[in-house]
Design a protein around this motif. Structure first.
Motif, PDB file in Angstrom:
ATOM      1  N   ASN A 166       0.819  -1.212   0.000  1.00 34.71           N
ATOM      2  CA  ASN A 166       0.000   0.000   0.000  1.00 34.71           C
ATOM      3  C   ASN A 166       0.854   1.263   0.000  1.00 34.71           C
ATOM      4  N   GLU A 167       2.009   1.220   0.641  1.00 36.19           N
ATOM      5  CA  GLU A 167       2.876   2.396   0.622  1.00 36.19           C
ATOM      6  C   GLU A 167       3.429   2.656  -0.778  1.00 36.19           C
ATOM      7  N   GLY A 168       3.755   1.602  -1.497  1.00 40.43           N
ATOM      8  CA  GLY A 168       4.241   1.755  -2.865  1.00 40.43           C
ATOM      9  C   GLY A 168       3.187   2.325  -3.797  1.00 40.43           C
ATOM     10  N   VAL A 169       1.955   1.852  -3.654  1.00 42.67           N
ATOM     11  CA  VAL A 169       0.859   2.355  -4.497  1.00 42.67           C
ATOM     12  C   VAL A 169       0.605   3.828  -4.220  1.00 42.67           C
ATOM     13  N   VAL A 170       0.531   4.193  -2.952  1.00 40.88           N
ATOM     14  CA  VAL A 170       0.286   5.600  -2.610  1.00 40.88           C
ATOM     15  C   VAL A 170       1.464   6.473  -3.045  1.00 40.88           C
ATOM     16  N   LEU A 171       2.677   5.999  -2.869  1.00 36.26           N
ATOM     17  CA  LEU A 171       3.853   6.752  -3.307  1.00 36.26           C
ATOM     18  C   LEU A 171       3.804   6.981  -4.809  1.00 36.26           C
ATOM     19  N   TRP A 172       3.457   5.953  -5.567  1.00 31.83           N
ATOM     20  CA  TRP A 172       3.352   6.091  -7.025  1.00 31.83           C
ATOM     21  C   TRP A 172       2.300   7.147  -7.385  1.00 31.83           C
ATOM     22  N   LEU A 173       1.135   7.103  -6.713  1.00 33.07           N
ATOM     23  CA  LEU A 173       0.064   8.055  -7.016  1.00 33.07           C
ATOM     24  C   LEU A 173       0.477   9.482  -6.662  1.00 33.07           C
ATOM     25  N   VAL A 174       1.146   9.651  -5.528  1.00 29.89           N
ATOM     26  CA  VAL A 174       1.619  10.988  -5.150  1.00 29.89           C
ATOM     27  C   VAL A 174       2.633  11.498  -6.165  1.00 29.89           C
ATOM     28  N   ARG A 230       2.945  10.551  -9.241  1.00 30.95           N
ATOM     29  CA  ARG A 230       2.285  10.681 -10.553  1.00 30.95           C
ATOM     30  C   ARG A 230       1.498  11.976 -10.661  1.00 30.95           C
ATOM     31  N   PHE A 231       0.766  12.317  -9.594  1.00 28.04           N
ATOM     32  CA  PHE A 231      -0.132  13.461  -9.683  1.00 28.04           C
ATOM     33  C   PHE A 231       0.403  14.730  -9.018  1.00 28.04           C
ATOM     34  N   ALA A 232       1.255  14.622  -8.019  1.00 35.79           N
ATOM     35  CA  ALA A 232       1.761  15.808  -7.334  1.00 35.79           C
ATOM     36  C   ALA A 232       3.127  16.246  -7.864  1.00 35.79           C
ATOM     37  N   LEU A 233       3.967  15.286  -8.275  1.00 32.57           N
ATOM     38  CA  LEU A 233       5.319  15.599  -8.748  1.00 32.57           C
ATOM     39  C   LEU A 233       5.611  14.875 -10.064  1.00 32.57           C
ATOM     40  N   PRO A 234       4.814  15.095 -11.102  1.00 30.98           N
ATOM     41  CA  PRO A 234       5.000  14.307 -12.324  1.00 30.98           C
ATOM     42  C   PRO A 234       6.345  14.544 -13.014  1.00 30.98           C
TER      43      PRO A 234
END
Length: 143
Positions: free
Chosen positions: A86-94, A96-100
């Motif tokens: 779950n930490e990896g998924v959330v890190l990827w989303l952050v 992807r969308f906050a620091l693309p």
């Protein structure tokens, strides 16, 4: 004594910064970044590591809340390894969308995150417990 919230946060920051930082310095030039320069690979890898450390503080707060519902107020060691999903998924989303602009290609992100996560988990649950025997009496705190 179980690690306190303060001790777990200190350990997470310290071990992820030191062990994760050394590992990131080693692995960054080897990551599959699709022909990007070595400087760009290092920049992306260390931004991912920095965001991982920052999100880790928030995760520790969430885990602390969830542990209050468990009888022994602690996770089994294997749960600590599984939290990487779950930490990896959330890190990827952050990322992807906050620091693309800093997000490495998916393969590079996966290799860096998975290897760093496993290495940090192994150090926390292996040599660190053997070297710092008295640390558990301080609630896991170093400071």
């Amino acid at each position: 004594m179980l690690p306190t919230l303060n001790g777990r946060i200190q350990l997470r920051i310290l071990v992820t910064a030191v062990i994760g930082g050394l590992w990131t310095a080693i692995i960054a030039p080897l990551l599959p970044v699709g022909g990007a320069s070595t400087a760009l690979a290092y920049r992306s890898a260390f931004v991912v590591l920095g965001v991982l450390i920052l999100l880790g503080i928030g995760w520790e707060l969430i885990y602390h809340l969830l542990m209050q519902f468990r009888w022994e107020k602690d996770w089994p060691t294997f749960f600590g390894l599984l939290t990487g999903i779950n930490e990896g998924v959330v890190l990827w989303l952050v990322m992807r969308f906050a620091l693309p602009g800093f997000l490495p290609p998916p393969a590079a992100f996966a290799v860096q995150f998975v290897t760093t996560w496993i290495l940090v988990w192994l150090v926390l649950n292996g040599p660190l417990r053997a070297i710092f025997l008295r640390q558990r009496f301080r609630g896991g705190r170093f400071v």
